[in-house]
Design an enzyme around this catalytic site. Structure first.
Site, PDB file in Angstrom:
ATOM      1  N   LEU A  99     -99.742  20.183  26.891  1.00 58.47           N
ATOM      2  CA  LEU A  99    -100.788  19.422  26.208  1.00 58.47           C
ATOM      3  C   LEU A  99    -100.124  18.410  25.286  1.00 58.47           C
ATOM      4  O   LEU A  99     -99.101  18.714  24.661  1.00 58.47           O
ATOM      5  CB  LEU A  99    -101.683  20.365  25.394  1.00 58.47           C
ATOM      6  CG  LEU A  99    -102.523  21.360  26.202  1.00 58.47           C
ATOM      7  CD1 LEU A  99    -103.269  22.312  25.278  1.00 58.47           C
ATOM      8  CD2 LEU A  99    -103.506  20.615  27.107  1.00 58.47           C
ATOM      9  N   GLU A 126    -109.307  23.838  18.433  1.00 60.65           N
ATOM     10  CA  GLU A 126    -109.832  23.401  19.737  1.00 60.65           C
ATOM     11  C   GLU A 126    -109.452  24.432  20.789  1.00 60.65           C
ATOM     12  O   GLU A 126    -110.242  24.773  21.686  1.00 60.65           O
ATOM     13  CB  GLU A 126    -109.259  22.013  20.061  1.00 60.65           C
ATOM     14  CG  GLU A 126    -110.124  21.185  21.008  1.00 60.65           C
ATOM     15  CD  GLU A 126    -110.051  21.617  22.456  1.00 60.65           C
ATOM     16  OE1 GLU A 126    -111.085  21.553  23.149  1.00 60.65           O
ATOM     17  OE2 GLU A 126    -108.966  22.025  22.905  1.00 60.65           O
TER      18      GLU A 126
END
Ligand SMILES: NC(=O)c1ccc[n+]([C@@H]2O[C@H](COP(=O)([O-])OP(=O)(O)OC[C@H]3O[C@@H](n4cnc5c(N)ncnc54)[C@H](OP(=O)(O)O)[C@@H]3O)[C@@H](O)[C@H]2O)c1
Length: 192
Positions: free
Chosen positions: A23, A30
């Site tokens: 990521l 999140e």
């Protein structure tokens, strides 16, 4: 029972979702949202299914996989060796997964079905007649990315889901919003 594919993704302003098979950002809350949404069920006796591409599976750190309390399905054209893992199964196509879910839903009793990436798998799912909803975290910043969320058409409408926090979320200097889009065509031809 017809299968409803729910996609869940986080994308930055240029629709980037990944970089170097990781990521591009670190957003703890999140990630907690992702875990909660993909794990919680309406029936405590059932588990959700998470569907991912082989590269996303590879990108998950060993200590977090398989995703716990969820049934993990991996899409790959290879013959993957998964004998060390419980609750993990590999499939050669998304249609094979949908057929499997349809055939086993009454017996094995899964709850929701979540498509968790990456790019190829989101694209296949958006094009599927079983595509129901897209849970998209829109990150209000640009990151350098090499993997992107696919283009989605205008047949999606914004909907509310009481499980999804409203308004602007903030972690450090990064702001993001949880959006839920529904496929307006879902069920028009009877689904699958
Ligand atoms: N931001 C987010 O929400 C999010 C979510 C998930 C992932 N990511 C990021 O996205 C990146 C990984 O995604 P990716 O798009 O590169 O790869 P991916 O979609 O996770 O995996 C691609 C692989 O899936 C298999 N596959 C693809 N299409 C297939 C088909 N039609 N039938 C059977 N198998 C098929 C192939 O595996 P084989 O090569 O084994 O045949 C292919 O190499 C990472 O950077 C990750 O961190 C971000």
């Amino acid at each position: 029972m017809s299968v409803k594919l729910n996609l869940i993704a986080a994308a930055c302003e240029n629709m980037g979702i990944g970089k170097n098979n990781d990521l591009p950002w670190k957003l703890k809350k999140e990630m907690q949202y992702f875990s909660r949404m993909t794990t919680q069920t309406s029936d405590p006796n059932k588990k959700n299914v998470v569907i991912m591409g082989r590269k996303t599976w590879d990108s998950v750190p060993a200590k977090f996989k398989p995703f716990k309390d969820r049934i993990n399905f991996i899409l790959s054209r290879q013959n993957l060796d998964l004998k060390d893992y419980e609750n993990v199964q590999a499939f050669k196509s998304l249609d094979d997964i949908i057929t499997h879910l349809e055939e086993t839903s009454a017996k094995e009793g899964y709850d929701k079905v979540w498509v968790i990436g990456g790019s190829d798998i989101y694209k296949l799912s958006l094009e599927s007649r079983s595509f129901h909803r897209l849970y998209l975290t829109e990150i209000k910043k640009n990151f350098d990315c090499d993997t992107f969320f696919p283009h989605f058409g205008d047949n999606l409408k914004l909907v509310d889901d009481p499980e999804v926090p409203a308004g602007v979320q903030k972690e450090g200097d990064i702001e993001y919003v949880f959006k839920v889009y529904e496929n307006a065509d879902f069920g028009q031809d009877g689904g699958r």
